[in-house]
Write an enzyme that holds these catalytic residues in place. Structure first.
Site, PDB file in Angstrom:
ATOM      1  N   SER A 118       3.972  19.363 -18.315  1.00  0.00           N
ATOM      2  CA  SER A 118       3.008  20.319 -18.832  1.00  0.00           C
ATOM      3  C   SER A 118       2.018  19.734 -19.845  1.00  0.00           C
ATOM      4  O   SER A 118       0.944  20.286 -20.032  1.00  0.00           O
ATOM      5  CB  SER A 118       3.750  21.484 -19.472  1.00  0.00           C
ATOM      6  OG  SER A 118       4.435  21.064 -20.629  1.00  0.00           O
ATOM      7  N   LYS A 168      -1.287  19.344 -28.369  1.00  0.00           N
ATOM      8  CA  LYS A 168      -0.964  20.275 -27.286  1.00  0.00           C
ATOM      9  C   LYS A 168      -1.068  21.714 -27.804  1.00  0.00           C
ATOM     10  O   LYS A 168      -0.630  22.003 -28.913  1.00  0.00           O
ATOM     11  CB  LYS A 168       0.456  19.989 -26.792  1.00  0.00           C
ATOM     12  CG  LYS A 168       0.862  20.771 -25.546  1.00  0.00           C
ATOM     13  CD  LYS A 168       2.250  20.347 -25.076  1.00  0.00           C
ATOM     14  CE  LYS A 168       2.625  20.994 -23.754  1.00  0.00           C
ATOM     15  NZ  LYS A 168       3.951  20.562 -23.274  1.00  0.00           N
ATOM     16  N   SER A 171       7.884  17.005 -19.358  1.00  0.00           N
ATOM     17  CA  SER A 171       6.505  17.384 -19.694  1.00  0.00           C
ATOM     18  C   SER A 171       5.708  16.368 -20.504  1.00  0.00           C
ATOM     19  O   SER A 171       4.498  16.513 -20.630  1.00  0.00           O
ATOM     20  CB  SER A 171       6.497  18.718 -20.429  1.00  0.00           C
ATOM     21  OG  SER A 171       6.690  19.770 -19.514  1.00  0.00           O
TER      22      SER A 171
END
Lengths: 96, 484
Positions: free
Chosen positions: B154, B79, B178
């Site tokens: 996310s 990420k 997320s």
């Protein structure tokens, strides 16, 4: 509804420049979100000295006060990341 | 051999038997990224050079040794809110558009030691603030099951990269859902660990009392392998815990599973409810004891969460000042002007909203009504779970009330996006671990007559008590076999 002046005041406190269009949008968004928070008024009250999260279990975590050797390249990498620098120092605009 | 379909464990076995090399696997993945990522949009940057270098190094070690790490030579995606030294780390924000990480996050150090191959940095909502990656300053990640829909957020890039076979596994982060939400939307396994189980050093700070790095993968077994590689105490993160993972499997037979009454309410999509109820029935058939439980303060969770998170975020994002790193407006008149303009131009709408709400809620005169009240309610929510875990071993719930939604469906009103966290936020306020397990598919009603609607994955959420990831993972592993 939160006023335009209030939005601008908070934005200044937060060091955030907003355009006129953004200010207007934030006025609307913030009002809607703050209205939603009213639901918390219905929540039961608790003894306020218990507000510390898991205060019974948590304790402070302190590191030893000693110099930890880190590679010189790290300091260089960190200074290099600054937008304005000179002779290995980070430069800022004059304050006085 | 179809390299892209293999799990971590299968790749490891292939490496042991010398059926293929890490460079071959890495090249297959690079090829797949080139072929599909224009459509999916999972990656913000592909670190091809780093990946090939790591793959070569792994091949050398694997050719000289018989015994090596499970993650050795296996390609992963990181990420873009987690620092990988020498590579860009943007947090999907304009303010960090050209920021190059000066050091490795602790989790990255650990993965490198295991011999991981890092394919690149994957998309997220800006500073991980969102539930769909639509808040990314650069692009929206599409759901590989239906590209007109969001991948969730996310950690949407993480989940989509695995579902689109552009990575074997990924590291994401979870503040309010997320990891679990994109895992549910994309049909992969995602684990949000107990707060403190994994070091947060080198993760862009969003809300520090909730942020937690965790793994996403194809199978429960893969996720367990990754989790074991990244957990543990880190002197650089004072909130990390001394955590030894217990290798004690939990059996479904006789296990007490709680269903929170407040989570099975009207707001849930009928198709999603059916999938979740069927999964619960399977656990029951296997001998689990299903009990209804109460989490009476659930109704306050979202309001509580969206006060505490912006308060912490407004403080955390103060570091982006245009002076130390990140984008800066140097043509500004004076120092104050540098702050105002750099931040005004660098942050997108969602970080701005959170900075403003947080600053408002923490300001004199409002602190007691918002922040202090939210902290009290957080304690009530935490207490709900303490009581629940006196009665049950695990809690089963949906991850989200609906499957992946359409791109643009929830962007008009920020509150509608906040409400996506309805089943995932409370868990975080209590610091608990939870996993999203693919439980089945739903076919949503087409919006237009001719619209083709694919099948969309639905995740079952398995919530455990603090530091009982072993229970979650072993039960998830048993459920995974039954749900196939």
């Amino acid at each position: 509804m939160i006023s335009k002046e209030e939005v601008l005041k908070i934005a200044k406190l937060a060091r955030l420049e907003l355009t006129d269009a953004e200010t207007e949008k934030m006025q609307k968004d913030l009002s809607g979100i703050l209205d939603y928070f009213v639901v918390l008024k219905r929540a039961p009250r608790i003894n306020s000295d218990k507000t510390q999260i898991g205060a019974d279990k948590r304790k402070n975590v302190l590191r030893e006060d000693v110099v930890v050797e880190r590679p010189a390249s790290l300091a260089n990498n960190l200074v290099q990341a600054a937008p304005d620098k000179k002779d290995g120092y980070i430069k800022v605009k004059s304050i006085l | 051999m179809e390299l892209l379909g293999l799990t971590i464990k299968e790749l490891h076995e292939g490496f042991v038997k010398k059926q293929f090399t890490s460079v071959e696997v890495t090249k297959a993945y690079l090829e797949q990224i080139k072929k599909t990522d224009d459509t999916i949009g999972a990656y913000l940057s592909v670190t091809e050079e780093l990946a090939l270098k790591q793959a070569q190094a792994a091949d050398k070690i694997m050719s000289e040794n018989d015994d090596f790490s499970m993650l050795m030579g296996v390609p992963c995606a990181i990420k873009d809110s987690i620092l990988v030294e020498g590579e860009k780390c943007t947090a999907a924000s304009k303010i960090l558009e050209n920021y190059v990480a000066p050091y490795d996050a602790t989790v990255i150090k650990k993965l490198k030691k295991e011999g991981a191959v890092m394919m690149g940095k994957v998309n997220t909502d800006e500073f991980t603030m969102g539930a769909s990656t639509e808040n990314s300053a650069f692009k929206v990640t599409k759901n590989p099951h239906d590209v007109s829909r969001v991948a969730g957020g996310s950690s949407g890039g993480s989940a989509a990269s695995i579902a689109a076979k552009e990575a074997v596994y990924s590291l994401g982060s979870d503040t309010g859902g997320s990891i679990r939400l994109p895992a549910s939307f994309c049909g992969v396994v995602g684990l949000n660990p107990t707060y403190g189980a994994v070091s947060r050093y080198g993760l862009n700070a969003h809300a520090s009392s909730l942020d937690q790095i965790g793994p996403l993968g194809k199978t429960v077994e893969d996720v367990e392998i990754i989790f074991k590689a990244i957990l543990g105490k880190d002197p650089l993160d004072a909130t990390s815990a001394d955590y030894e993972y217990k290798e004690e499997p939990a059996k479904l037979k006789g296990l007490k599973i709680g269903l929170p009454k407040e989570y099975f309410t009207k707001g849930m999509d009928a198709g999603v409810e059916k999938v979740i109820r069927e999964a619960i029935q399977k656990a029951k058939d296997e001998g689990a004891i299903i009990e209804e439980i109460r989490l009476p303060n659930t109704q306050y969770a979202i309001a509580c969460y969206y006060i505490i998170v912006p308060c912490e975020a407004s403080s955390n994002l103060a570091r982006y000042d245009g002076i130390r790193y990140g984008s800066s407006r140097q043509s500004a008149e004076d120092l104050l002007d540098v702050y105002l303009k750099s931040r005004g131009e660098g942050f997108g709408p969602e970080p701005k909203r959170r900075i403003l709400i947080g600053t408002y809620a923490l300001s004199s005169g409002y602190y007691d009504a918002y922040y202090k009240k939210a902290q009290e309610v957080r304690q009530l929510i935490r207490q709900d779970f303490v009581e629940a875990f006196k009665k049950v071993d695990l809690i089963f719930a949906p991850v989200a009330p609906f499957p992946a939604f359409k791109i643009g469906e929830n962007t008009k009103d920020p509150l509608s996006m906040y409400l996506v966290d309805v089943y995932t936020g409370a868990v975080k306020l209590a610091g608990l671990p939870a996993l999203s397990l693919p439980a089945g598919f739903v076919s949503p009603k087409p919006l237009a007559k001719r619209e083709k609607v694919g099948k969309l994955p639905v995740g079952l959420q398995i919530i455990g008590n603090h530091f009982e990831e072993n229970k979650i993972l072993s039960v998830a592993g048993q459920m995974e076999k039954m749900l196939q």
